[in-house]
Design an enzyme around this catalytic site. Structure first.
Site, PDB file in Angstrom:
ATOM      1  N   ARG A  89      22.923 -17.295  -0.292  1.00  0.00           N
ATOM      2  CA  ARG A  89      21.834 -16.324  -0.224  1.00  0.00           C
ATOM      3  C   ARG A  89      21.630 -15.892   1.226  1.00  0.00           C
ATOM      4  O   ARG A  89      21.768 -16.706   2.147  1.00  0.00           O
ATOM      5  CB  ARG A  89      20.529 -16.923  -0.760  1.00  0.00           C
ATOM      6  CG  ARG A  89      20.466 -17.058  -2.271  1.00  0.00           C
ATOM      7  CD  ARG A  89      20.430 -15.703  -2.981  1.00  0.00           C
ATOM      8  NE  ARG A  89      20.365 -15.822  -4.431  1.00  0.00           N
ATOM      9  CZ  ARG A  89      21.422 -15.789  -5.255  1.00  0.00           C
ATOM     10  NH1 ARG A  89      22.636 -15.616  -4.766  1.00  0.00           N
ATOM     11  NH2 ARG A  89      21.261 -15.891  -6.559  1.00  0.00           N
ATOM     12  N   HIS A 109      27.758  -8.807  -2.272  1.00  0.00           N
ATOM     13  CA  HIS A 109      27.214  -9.766  -3.257  1.00  0.00           C
ATOM     14  C   HIS A 109      27.971  -9.673  -4.581  1.00  0.00           C
ATOM     15  O   HIS A 109      27.393  -9.361  -5.629  1.00  0.00           O
ATOM     16  CB  HIS A 109      25.709  -9.558  -3.491  1.00  0.00           C
ATOM     17  CG  HIS A 109      25.075 -10.751  -4.156  1.00  0.00           C
ATOM     18  ND1 HIS A 109      23.772 -11.106  -3.982  1.00  0.00           N
ATOM     19  CD2 HIS A 109      25.586 -11.699  -4.994  1.00  0.00           C
ATOM     20  CE1 HIS A 109      23.495 -12.200  -4.692  1.00  0.00           C
ATOM     21  NE2 HIS A 109      24.596 -12.566  -5.331  1.00  0.00           N
TER      22      HIS A 109
END
Ligand code: NDP
Ligand code: OXD
Length: 309
Positions: free
Chosen positions: A224, A272
């Site tokens: 993250r 991502h």
């Protein structure tokens, strides 16, 4: 009894179709269309708008359509006492392991440098590294980290891992707890972050941690954006302590166009997409949990609310 799908990435129809195929009799709604809120017992969500889960008086389970659940805990309005489940899936783990392997191989064999040289019609051989001489350190030895560690070991890398509780993974040197972090980092050439984002791990990739890594080590953050202190990374790249970084995740996604990462010569970016829930593979576990929910059985892949992952 019914399911609502809440996500903002344009994939509601794809998920609805896949869920419906698995259970044609089940009522499944998009949160964007008119639907009977009191019928909803399960919400299948991915990065939902904050507050949207508070509309369902009979909600009994929040099912994350991905592995990470930090986005759920960042919503202060989530119902307090219902279970949260997440995805644990062999493809999610093997796709991540393949992504990390690709990044490391490209780096030790100088592919990224050669791509730039090709554009500049520059013929300039560089010394490459051998797999056997490289040590990979993986932070987080859960579903994704442990498979990545095992796979990289099979390929021939030296692999070590660090986690909260001690792990036993064949051929992989394992460390646990904050006290052993420095020992783990001191001998790591490629640091892979596969931790969940929690209050304990937020900002863990900072200058203090980078200083414990050997000179010229390389950072791979596939967990993250909140794990990384962006300015600290830029500082360590610019003063040549770190040799480079490959980032898949960011504080803000999509990353704003003005962010310095985009144009940094030592940063390799992916959007991502290291590993994505494959509906064909993950729908059965969501359906199984739905059946468990309505028959009063214990749900699979439950998140520990106290730990936050
Ligand atoms: P898991 O929950 O299975 O594993 C988490 C690991 O991190 C565990 O080994 C845990 O230790 C360890 N850990 C947690 N907190 C700490 C801490 N404070 N100190 C040390 N170790 C800690 O997660 P997954 O492997 O399923 O996923 C990892 C993360 O990857 C997700 O949370 C998500 O953010 C990210 N992800 C990214 C994707 C992408 O495409 N970029 C795709 C999918 C996931 P212990 O075992 O002792 O509890
Ligand atoms: C996940 C992700 O957590 O895609 O599943 O990042």
């Amino acid at each position: 009894m019914a399911i609502v799908i809440i996500r903002q990435d344009g994939k509601i129809d794809l998920w609805k179709k896949a869920l419906q195929k698995a259970n044609p009799g089940l009522k499944i709604y998009s949160y964007l269309k008119e639907h009977p809120k009191e019928d909803i017992v399960m919400a299948v969500i991915w990065k939902h708008p904050k507050g949207s889960l508070a509309h369902y008086p009979n909600l009994k389970c929040i099912a994350s359509a991905g592995a990470g659940v930090d986005y759920i805990f960042s919503d202060p309005t989530i119902p307090e006492d219902i279970p949260i489940t997440r995805i644990v899936d062999p493809y999610l783990a093997s796709d991540m392991s393949e992504h990390v392997l690709a990044v490391i191989l490209a780096e030790i064999k100088n592919f990224n440098i050669y791509k730039v040289q090709q554009f500049n019609t520059d013929w300039n051989p560089k010394i490459y590294r051998r797999i056997k001489d490289v040590t990979i350190g993986i932070m987080g030895l859960g579903e994704l980290g442990s498979l990545t560690a095992t796979d990289l070991k099979k390929v021939g890398f030296n692999v070590q891992g660090w986690s909260k509780s001690k792990k036993n993974i064949g051929g992989v040197k394992t460390y646990s707890g904050t006290k052993s972090l420095e020992l783990f980092l001191n001998t790591t050439h490629f640091l892979v972050c596969l931790l969940p984002l929690t209050p304990e791990t937020e900002g863990v990739l900072d200058k203090k941690l980078f200083a414990m890594l050997p000179k010229d080590s390389y950072i791979i953050n596939v967990a993250r954006g909140g794990h990384l202190v962006d300015e600290d990374l830029l500082h360590e790249l610019d003063n040549n302590h770190l040799s480079g970084a490959c980032l898949d995740v960011y504080h803000q996604e999509p990353l704003p166009k003005s962010h310095p990462f985009w144009k940094h010569p030592k940063i390799f970016m992916t959007p991502h997409y290291a590993s994505v829930s494959d509906t064909n593979s993950v729908i059965p576990q969501i359906m199984d949990n739905y059946e468990r929910l309505i028959t009063g059985k214990t749900l699979q892949n439950q998140v520990n609310r106290t730990k936050g992952y």
